[in-house]
Design a protein around this motif. Sequence first.
Motif, PDB file in Angstrom:
ATOM      1  N   LEU A   8       0.696 -42.166  17.387  1.00  0.00           N
ATOM      2  CA  LEU A   8       1.958 -41.724  17.618  1.00  0.00           C
ATOM      3  C   LEU A   8       2.903 -42.482  17.616  1.00  0.00           C
ATOM      4  CD1 LEU A   8       3.533 -39.097  17.650  1.00  0.00           C
ATOM      5  CD2 LEU A   8       2.943 -38.402  19.806  1.00  0.00           C
ATOM      6  N   ALA A   9       2.674 -43.310  18.917  1.00  0.00           N
ATOM      7  CA  ALA A   9       3.590 -44.363  19.507  1.00  0.00           C
ATOM      8  C   ALA A   9       3.984 -45.259  18.270  1.00  0.00           C
ATOM      9  CB  ALA A   9       3.103 -44.864  20.635  1.00  0.00           C
ATOM     10  N   ALA A  18      12.816 -45.109  20.181  1.00  0.00           N
ATOM     11  CA  ALA A  18      12.421 -45.938  21.505  1.00  0.00           C
ATOM     12  C   ALA A  18      11.363 -44.729  22.086  1.00  0.00           C
ATOM     13  CB  ALA A  18      13.393 -45.992  22.617  1.00  0.00           C
ATOM     14  N   THR A  19      10.170 -45.361  22.253  1.00  0.00           N
ATOM     15  CA  THR A  19       9.292 -44.265  23.056  1.00  0.00           C
ATOM     16  C   THR A  19       9.043 -44.567  24.406  1.00  0.00           C
ATOM     17  OG1 THR A  19       7.225 -46.029  22.622  1.00  0.00           O
ATOM     18  CG2 THR A  19       7.840 -44.434  20.719  1.00  0.00           C
ATOM     19  N   ASP A  20       8.619 -43.436  25.162  1.00  0.00           N
ATOM     20  CA  ASP A  20       8.290 -43.565  26.453  1.00  0.00           C
ATOM     21  C   ASP A  20       6.729 -42.788  26.744  1.00  0.00           C
ATOM     22  OD1 ASP A  20       8.084 -41.298  28.003  1.00  0.00           O
ATOM     23  OD2 ASP A  20       9.997 -41.159  28.752  1.00  0.00           O
ATOM     24  N   PRO A  21       6.113 -43.325  27.469  1.00  0.00           N
ATOM     25  CA  PRO A  21       4.454 -42.807  27.607  1.00  0.00           C
ATOM     26  C   PRO A  21       4.504 -41.280  27.649  1.00  0.00           C
ATOM     27  CG  PRO A  21       4.601 -44.794  28.876  1.00  0.00           C
ATOM     28  CD  PRO A  21       6.086 -44.386  28.525  1.00  0.00           C
ATOM     29  N   VAL A  22       5.274 -40.697  28.611  1.00  0.00           N
ATOM     30  CA  VAL A  22       5.294 -39.481  28.883  1.00  0.00           C
ATOM     31  C   VAL A  22       5.851 -38.534  27.546  1.00  0.00           C
ATOM     32  CG1 VAL A  22       6.374 -37.429  30.274  1.00  0.00           C
ATOM     33  CG2 VAL A  22       5.782 -39.761  31.304  1.00  0.00           C
ATOM     34  N   TRP A  28       1.925 -35.619  21.667  1.00  0.00           N
ATOM     35  CA  TRP A  28       0.662 -35.723  20.910  1.00  0.00           C
ATOM     36  C   TRP A  28      -0.245 -34.361  21.356  1.00  0.00           C
ATOM     37  CZ3 TRP A  28      -4.472 -36.434  23.216  1.00  0.00           C
ATOM     38  CH2 TRP A  28      -5.501 -36.711  22.262  1.00  0.00           C
ATOM     39  N   LEU A  29      -0.013 -33.825  22.730  1.00  0.00           N
ATOM     40  CA  LEU A  29      -0.841 -32.777  23.080  1.00  0.00           C
ATOM     41  C   LEU A  29      -0.338 -31.587  22.449  1.00  0.00           C
ATOM     42  CD1 LEU A  29      -0.901 -33.389  27.078  1.00  0.00           C
ATOM     43  CD2 LEU A  29      -2.962 -33.370  25.473  1.00  0.00           C
TER      44      LEU A  29
END
Length: 81
Positions: A8-9, A18-22, A28-29
């Motif tokens: 997904l990232a 720009a992605t961030d882990p949260v 994704w969930l």
Amino acid sequence: MFATPQNLAAGLREAGYATDPVLVQIIWLATKMQKPILVEGPPGTGKNLLGSGIRGGSEDRPDPAAVLRRNYRKAGHRLVR
């Protein structure tokens, strides 16, 4: 839809988002649980880009031209080439 959050990232990065882990974990969930995602904010904050990135990173995305043809036929329109 996505095998791992890393897929997904990668899809979001390919779309230029720009992605961030949260954020990646939340999206994704939600896709794993088949739940909708509500994104709101002022104009120009990247809501459409996020949707494009999610759609672009999906392994089972439909052919956009086929979707357009199907929707036109449902509405009774004739395609002009």
